[in-house]
Design a protein around this motif. Structure first.
Motif, PDB file in Angstrom:
ATOM      1  N   THR A   1       0.825  -1.197   0.000  1.00  0.00           N
ATOM      2  CA  THR A   1       0.000   0.000   0.000  1.00  0.00           C
ATOM      3  C   THR A   1       0.861   1.250   0.000  1.00  0.00           C
ATOM      4  OG1 THR A   1      -1.690  -1.188   1.273  1.00  0.00           O
ATOM      5  CG2 THR A   1      -1.842   1.212   1.235  1.00  0.00           C
ATOM      6  N   GLU A   2       1.880   1.256   0.840  1.00  0.00           N
ATOM      7  CA  GLU A   2       2.775   2.411   0.949  1.00  0.00           C
ATOM      8  C   GLU A   2       3.496   2.676  -0.374  1.00  0.00           C
ATOM      9  OE1 GLU A   2       5.992   3.662   4.307  1.00  0.00           O
ATOM     10  OE2 GLU A   2       6.530   1.922   3.071  1.00  0.00           O
ATOM     11  N   ARG A   3       4.028   1.638  -0.984  1.00  0.00           N
ATOM     12  CA  ARG A   3       4.769   1.796  -2.233  1.00  0.00           C
ATOM     13  C   ARG A   3       3.866   2.296  -3.355  1.00  0.00           C
ATOM     14  NH1 ARG A   3       7.357  -4.236  -1.595  1.00  0.00           N
ATOM     15  NH2 ARG A   3       8.992  -3.723  -0.062  1.00  0.00           N
ATOM     16  N   GLU A   4       2.705   1.694  -3.494  1.00  0.00           N
ATOM     17  CA  GLU A   4       1.808   2.084  -4.577  1.00  0.00           C
ATOM     18  C   GLU A   4       1.257   3.489  -4.362  1.00  0.00           C
ATOM     19  OE1 GLU A   4      -1.107  -0.895  -5.549  1.00  0.00           O
ATOM     20  OE2 GLU A   4       0.332  -2.536  -5.277  1.00  0.00           O
TER      21      GLU A   4
ATOM     22  N   VAL B   1       4.592  -2.527  -9.299  1.00  0.00           N
ATOM     23  CA  VAL B   1       5.297  -1.993  -8.139  1.00  0.00           C
ATOM     24  C   VAL B   1       5.512  -3.108  -7.131  1.00  0.00           C
ATOM     25  CG1 VAL B   1       5.243  -0.296  -6.268  1.00  0.00           C
ATOM     26  CG2 VAL B   1       4.278   0.286  -8.502  1.00  0.00           C
ATOM     27  N   GLY B   2       6.744  -3.236  -6.631  1.00  0.00           N
ATOM     28  CA  GLY B   2       7.018  -4.303  -5.675  1.00  0.00           C
ATOM     29  C   GLY B   2       8.387  -4.177  -5.050  1.00  0.00           C
ATOM     30  N   GLY B   3       8.809  -5.233  -4.367  1.00  0.00           N
ATOM     31  CA  GLY B   3      10.119  -5.261  -3.720  1.00  0.00           C
ATOM     32  C   GLY B   3      11.172  -5.874  -4.626  1.00  0.00           C
TER      33      GLY B   3
ATOM     34  N   ILE C   1       9.297  -2.590 -13.788  1.00  0.00           N
ATOM     35  CA  ILE C   1       9.053  -2.852 -12.373  1.00  0.00           C
ATOM     36  C   ILE C   1       9.612  -1.682 -11.581  1.00  0.00           C
ATOM     37  CG2 ILE C   1       9.542  -4.354 -10.418  1.00  0.00           C
ATOM     38  CD1 ILE C   1       9.944  -6.630 -12.445  1.00  0.00           C
ATOM     39  N   ALA C   2       8.794  -1.070 -10.748  1.00  0.00           N
ATOM     40  CA  ALA C   2       9.264  -0.045  -9.816  1.00  0.00           C
ATOM     41  C   ALA C   2       9.614  -0.772  -8.525  1.00  0.00           C
ATOM     42  CB  ALA C   2       8.190   1.008  -9.586  1.00  0.00           C
ATOM     43  N   ALA C   3      10.908  -1.037  -8.329  1.00  0.00           N
ATOM     44  CA  ALA C   3      11.385  -1.910  -7.244  1.00  0.00           C
ATOM     45  C   ALA C   3      11.800  -1.093  -6.031  1.00  0.00           C
ATOM     46  CB  ALA C   3      12.546  -2.762  -7.740  1.00  0.00           C
ATOM     47  N   ALA C   4      11.237  -1.432  -4.888  1.00  0.00           N
ATOM     48  CA  ALA C   4      11.408  -0.613  -3.686  1.00  0.00           C
ATOM     49  C   ALA C   4      12.797  -0.712  -3.062  1.00  0.00           C
ATOM     50  CB  ALA C   4      10.354  -0.995  -2.656  1.00  0.00           C
ATOM     51  N   ASP C   5      13.502  -1.819  -3.231  1.00  0.00           N
ATOM     52  CA  ASP C   5      14.736  -2.044  -2.474  1.00  0.00           C
ATOM     53  C   ASP C   5      15.992  -1.960  -3.325  1.00  0.00           C
ATOM     54  OD1 ASP C   5      13.191  -2.598  -0.129  1.00  0.00           O
ATOM     55  OD2 ASP C   5      12.754  -4.572  -0.961  1.00  0.00           O
ATOM     56  N   GLU C   6      15.910  -1.351  -4.475  1.00  0.00           N
ATOM     57  CA  GLU C   6      17.068  -1.269  -5.373  1.00  0.00           C
ATOM     58  C   GLU C   6      17.701   0.120  -5.325  1.00  0.00           C
ATOM     59  OE1 GLU C   6      18.274  -3.797  -6.727  1.00  0.00           O
ATOM     60  OE2 GLU C   6      16.639  -5.261  -6.908  1.00  0.00           O
ATOM     61  N   GLU C   7      19.029   0.146  -5.533  1.00  0.00           N
ATOM     62  CA  GLU C   7      19.746   1.413  -5.619  1.00  0.00           C
ATOM     63  C   GLU C   7      20.037   1.790  -7.063  1.00  0.00           C
ATOM     64  OE1 GLU C   7      23.217   0.844  -3.163  1.00  0.00           O
ATOM     65  OE2 GLU C   7      22.254   1.889  -1.485  1.00  0.00           O
ATOM     66  N   TYR C   8      20.091   0.778  -7.945  1.00  0.00           N
ATOM     67  CA  TYR C   8      20.400   1.012  -9.350  1.00  0.00           C
ATOM     68  C   TYR C   8      19.385   0.303 -10.235  1.00  0.00           C
ATOM     69  CZ  TYR C   8      24.983   2.872  -7.998  1.00  0.00           C
ATOM     70  OH  TYR C   8      25.984   3.628  -7.456  1.00  0.00           O
TER      71      TYR C   8
END
Length: 378
Positions: free
Chosen positions: A303-306, A338-340, A356-363
């Motif tokens: 929910t937070e990410r989306e 959207v996900g991890g 994919i909009a990935a929450a835990d990636e730096e690159y």
């Protein structure tokens, strides 16, 4: 935003939630043009001043103009009854006058904007983007990027950011308490200030401007709590109306009002053909900080990410609930899930222009783009 506004226009309206920085923007503009010079050319006034309880706005503008005033910045215009008619008359009467309006009652301003439609240029001021948050609270200045830049040149942007700081810890802070610049006034009462914004909208604006029944206000607040505590789901209005204790038709009307007031974001699968009182496909609180302020239980990460993704993309783009198995369609072209970090993208396999909009990636990794990078769009 100060550089995006065409200040040469004779009548400008700046709309936005209470607390996003509209007053600061107006005073910064005055300082930018006039500095500390002692001039009668410009004046800032707030229309919630008690002076206007016994004086007409149009008379005030006429006196200011007669004394040589040419640039008038009027804040909290929604606090003055009938402001749009008197501003329209002033616009027609004084062609050499430049006026800038601002207010935080989005419903009132939208109604007034309709009255001034041929005269007024309106700008919507959102809360802080992640990029602006880094600038204001961590003294790291980065330029904004277009969506095309992020999708085609994301890694160079990521490298620039990572060379100065590690974005993920700061992004976690931003999701909880970074959208509103009044964080500068202190952390302790941050969520209380957000709750005050919500209460002012529900207790005052909606009953006055949209005839919301007083007896349903508590039910609406309960509905916001429900929305903040659930994972995103395809909206079942029958179930939702039962949970909130509101008739289905009334529920749909209230959802429209809350969307208009920027308390929630309503997503549809076809924005070009939305009908009156149409059931939305998904509902999100307007920004993640609202989520953390209003939720009475554990915040769901999805929910937070989306909520963040929809909030940031909606400023300059059309965001729709995807008709496919993915989460969102942007500008009728791009597909996003959207996900991890573990998100594999099965839902968007073989779909052109999909990411994919990935929450835990730096690159950027293939079609995986760091979620935080979408906070650099403005």
């Amino acid at each position: 935003m100060i550089d995006e506004i065409d200040w040469n226009e004779r009548l400008i309206m700046i709309k936005g939630q209470k607390g996003v920085g509209k007053t600061t923007l107006m005073t910064q503009r005055i300082m930018q043009v006039f500095g500390t010079s002692n001039t009668k050319d410009v004046l800032y006034v707030s229309l919630d001043n008690i002076y206007f309880s016994t004086h007409q706005l149009l008379d005030f503008i006429e006196q200011f103009h007669a004394q040589g005033g040419r640039q008038l910045f009027m804040d909290e215009v929604h606090k003055y009854k009938g402001w749009s008619l008197e501003v329209k008359n002033a616009y027609d009467e004084f062609p050499d006058m430049h006026m800038v309006l601002s207010g935080s009652s989005l419903i009132n301003l939208n109604d007034g904007e309709a009255d001034l439609s041929r005269r007024c240029i309106a700008y919507n001021m959102p809360g802080l983007s992640f990029r602006e948050y880094l600038s204001m609270f961590h003294n790291r200045n980065f330029r904004s990027h277009t969506l095309h830049d992020i999708l085609t040149n994301g890694n160079s942007i990521c490298a620039e950011v990572n060379a100065q700081l590690r974005p993920l810890p700061h992004f976690a802070e931003y999701m909880q308490r970074g959208y509103y610049p009044f964080l500068k006034e202190g952390l302790n009462n941050y969520y209380t200030r957000i709750e005050n914004i919500v209460n002012a909208t529900l207790d005052v604006e909606l009953p006055q401007l949209r005839k919301l029944e007083i007896g349903n206000i508590r039910k609406i607040k309960s509905l916001l709590g429900i929305l903040s505590s659930n994972v995103p789901y395809t909206v079942d209005t029958v179930k939702l109306s039962t949970m909130a204790g509101i008739a289905r038709t009334t529920l749909l009307q209230y959802l429209q009002y809350m969307g208009e007031a920027h308390l929630i974001n309503l997503l549809y699968s076809d924005t070009a053909n939305i009908k009156r009182l149409q059931k939305p496909d998904k509902i999100y609180l307007e920004n993640p900080n609202l989520l953390h302020s209003l939720s009475t239980s554990h915040i769901n990460e999805g929910t937070e990410r989306e909520s963040f993704f929809v909030n940031q993309l909606s400023v300059h783009h059309i965001v729709e609930y995807s008709k496919t198995a993915a989460d969102f369609t942007v500008d009728h072209r791009y597909t996003f899930e959207v996900g991890g970090r573990s998100k594999e993208g099965k839902q968007i396999a073989n779909t052109p222009d999909s990411y994919i909009a990935a929450a835990d990636e730096e690159y950027v990794l293939g079609n995986k783009i760091p979620l935080w990078l979408f906070g650099f769009l403005y």
